[in-house]
Write an enzyme that holds these catalytic residues in place. Structure first.
Site, short mmCIF file in Angstrom:
data_model
loop_
_atom_site.label_atom_id
_atom_site.label_comp_id
_atom_site.label_asym_id
_atom_site.label_seq_id
_atom_site.Cartn_x
_atom_site.Cartn_y
_atom_site.Cartn_z
N VAL A 72 0.83 -1.20 0.00
CA VAL A 72 0.00 0.00 0.00
C VAL A 72 0.86 1.26 0.00
O VAL A 72 0.58 2.23 -0.69
CB VAL A 72 -0.96 0.01 1.22
CG1 VAL A 72 -1.70 1.34 1.33
CG2 VAL A 72 -1.96 -1.15 1.11
N LEU A 74 2.61 4.49 2.14
CA LEU A 74 2.11 5.33 3.22
C LEU A 74 1.03 6.32 2.75
O LEU A 74 1.17 7.52 2.88
CB LEU A 74 3.29 6.07 3.87
CG LEU A 74 4.39 5.14 4.40
CD1 LEU A 74 5.51 5.96 5.02
CD2 LEU A 74 3.84 4.16 5.43
N ASN A 130 7.52 4.65 12.81
CA ASN A 130 7.57 3.58 11.82
C ASN A 130 8.90 3.66 11.04
O ASN A 130 8.97 4.29 10.01
CB ASN A 130 6.37 3.72 10.89
CG ASN A 130 6.28 2.61 9.87
OD1 ASN A 130 7.11 1.70 9.85
ND2 ASN A 130 5.29 2.67 9.01
N CYS A 133 10.39 2.66 6.73
CA CYS A 133 10.07 3.39 5.50
C CYS A 133 11.37 3.67 4.74
O CYS A 133 12.43 3.75 5.34
CB CYS A 133 9.43 4.73 5.83
SG CYS A 133 8.04 4.59 6.91
N LYS A 168 8.84 1.27 16.07
CA LYS A 168 8.35 0.04 15.41
C LYS A 168 9.48 -0.60 14.63
O LYS A 168 10.05 0.01 13.71
CB LYS A 168 7.18 0.37 14.48
CG LYS A 168 6.49 -0.88 13.94
CD LYS A 168 5.17 -0.52 13.28
CE LYS A 168 4.38 -1.76 12.95
NZ LYS A 168 3.07 -1.44 12.37
N ILE A 194 6.33 -7.22 15.24
CA ILE A 194 7.18 -6.86 14.10
C ILE A 194 6.37 -6.14 13.03
O ILE A 194 5.15 -6.30 12.97
CB ILE A 194 7.84 -8.11 13.47
CG1 ILE A 194 6.78 -9.09 12.98
CG2 ILE A 194 8.79 -8.79 14.46
CD1 ILE A 194 7.29 -10.30 12.22
N GLY A 220 0.18 -11.67 8.78
CA GLY A 220 -0.75 -12.77 9.00
C GLY A 220 -0.10 -14.00 9.60
O GLY A 220 1.08 -13.98 9.99
#
Length: 307
Positions: A72, A74, A130, A133, A168, A194, A220
């Site tokens: 996706v 940011l 985060n 990136c 993160k 994670i 997942g």
């Protein structure tokens, strides 16, 4: 009565469950309209950058049997719009709900600017930094793979904010404990881990990757064992609070993450199968704890017994 409330820096959680960043947008996605968000331990908003960004080429999401691949990027309207419109509306509707804002950018200056604006807004209880990136100044590498960069960035953000910061961590590293220690040295109040594992899927008919960006982040059930291992390793290396995530779909999964060393958890991909995953998990947890003879959810943290 079993206690499932958790106290972390800046956050009084009525339960240890929150949606992972990106999962619930800014509390404005369809799933977030289906229930009272006060049922969450906290709300983590989508990563915010200095200016609006549209993310990566389509398709951005591909659902697998045991997880989700996403590229996706940011996608967000930029920090000023997030504060003026998104956060203001969220805080107005849910004044008591702890809110964690996620901070992103392409450079250290971007991160510092976004973190300061979000902190100064008075609308958030904590920040999640985060650090997975792209950083163009370092040849397109991620911030989060360089311990020295993570330490330096954490220090710079810490100097301009007045709310706790949770760094993160990316799993795409050789030694996640080195990065965790660097974040701690830089003054982090907590850690989130994670983030997604870099992955790829190919369509045999077209011979092309299924994602428009070719590669993307895998989340997942497919990554749960990796996430548990990393949470355990980081817990051995630091006493900082940990928000654990990676494949959580059941109350048992939550207990496993707590035993490995997490203090609270975030849920992401489970929402593809159950849009009410977070409230369902929070409701299921007390019965499981009772069954396991646990009076206080906090007593589980780091209590895994090795062979």
């Amino acid at each position: 009565m079993t206690n499932i409330s958790v106290k972390l820096p800046g956050l009084n959680l009525k339960n240890p469950v929150m949606p992972a960043s990106g999962t619930f947008g800014f509390g404005d996605v369809p799933a977030a309209q289906k229930f009272d968000l006060n049922k969450l331990g906290a709300m983590v908003i989508k990563t915010t950058t200095p200016h609006a960004t549209t993310g990566n080429p389509q398709p951005q999401i591909h659902v697998l049997d045991d997880g989700v691949l996403n590229s996706v990027g940011l996608t967000n309207p930029g920090v000023d719009v997030v504060i003026d419109e998104k956060l203001t509306a969220l805080k107005e509707k849910y004044p008591e709900l702890p809110i964690i804002a996620s901070v992103g950018g392409d450079s250290e200056a971007d991160y510092v600017e976004v973190a300061k604006k979000l902190s100064d807004s008075g609308l958030v209880n904590a920040l999640e930094i985060n650090v997975s990136c792209p950083n163009v100044a370092r040849g397109g590498m991620s911030f989060g793979v360089h311990p020295d960069v993570v330490e330096d960035l954490t220090k710079k953000i810490k100097a301009v904010v007045n709310v706790p910061i949770y760094v993160k961590l990316t799993p795409n590293v050789t030694d996640i404990t080195a990065v965790a220690k660097a974040a701690e040295k830089g003054g982090a109040d907590g850690l989130s881990l994670i983030n997604t594992v870099l992955g790829m899927e190919i369509d045999v008919k077209t011979r092309k990757p299924v994602l428009g960006n070719n590669m993307g982040g895998l989340s997942g059930q497919a990554v749960k064992a990796i996430a548990l291992r990393m949470v355990y390793q980081v817990r051995q290396a630091t006493n900082l609070p940990i928000i654990g995530m990676g494949g959580i779909e059941s109350a048992e999964d939550i207990v496993q993450f707590l035993l490995a060393g997490a203090n609270a958890v975030a849920v992401g991909s489970a929402h593809f199968h159950d849009s009410l995953a977070c409230p369902h998990l929070a409701e299921e947890l007390p019965a499981l704890l009772e069954k396991l003879g646990v009076d206080d959810v906090n007593d589980l943290v780091g209590q895994v017994e090795l062979n």
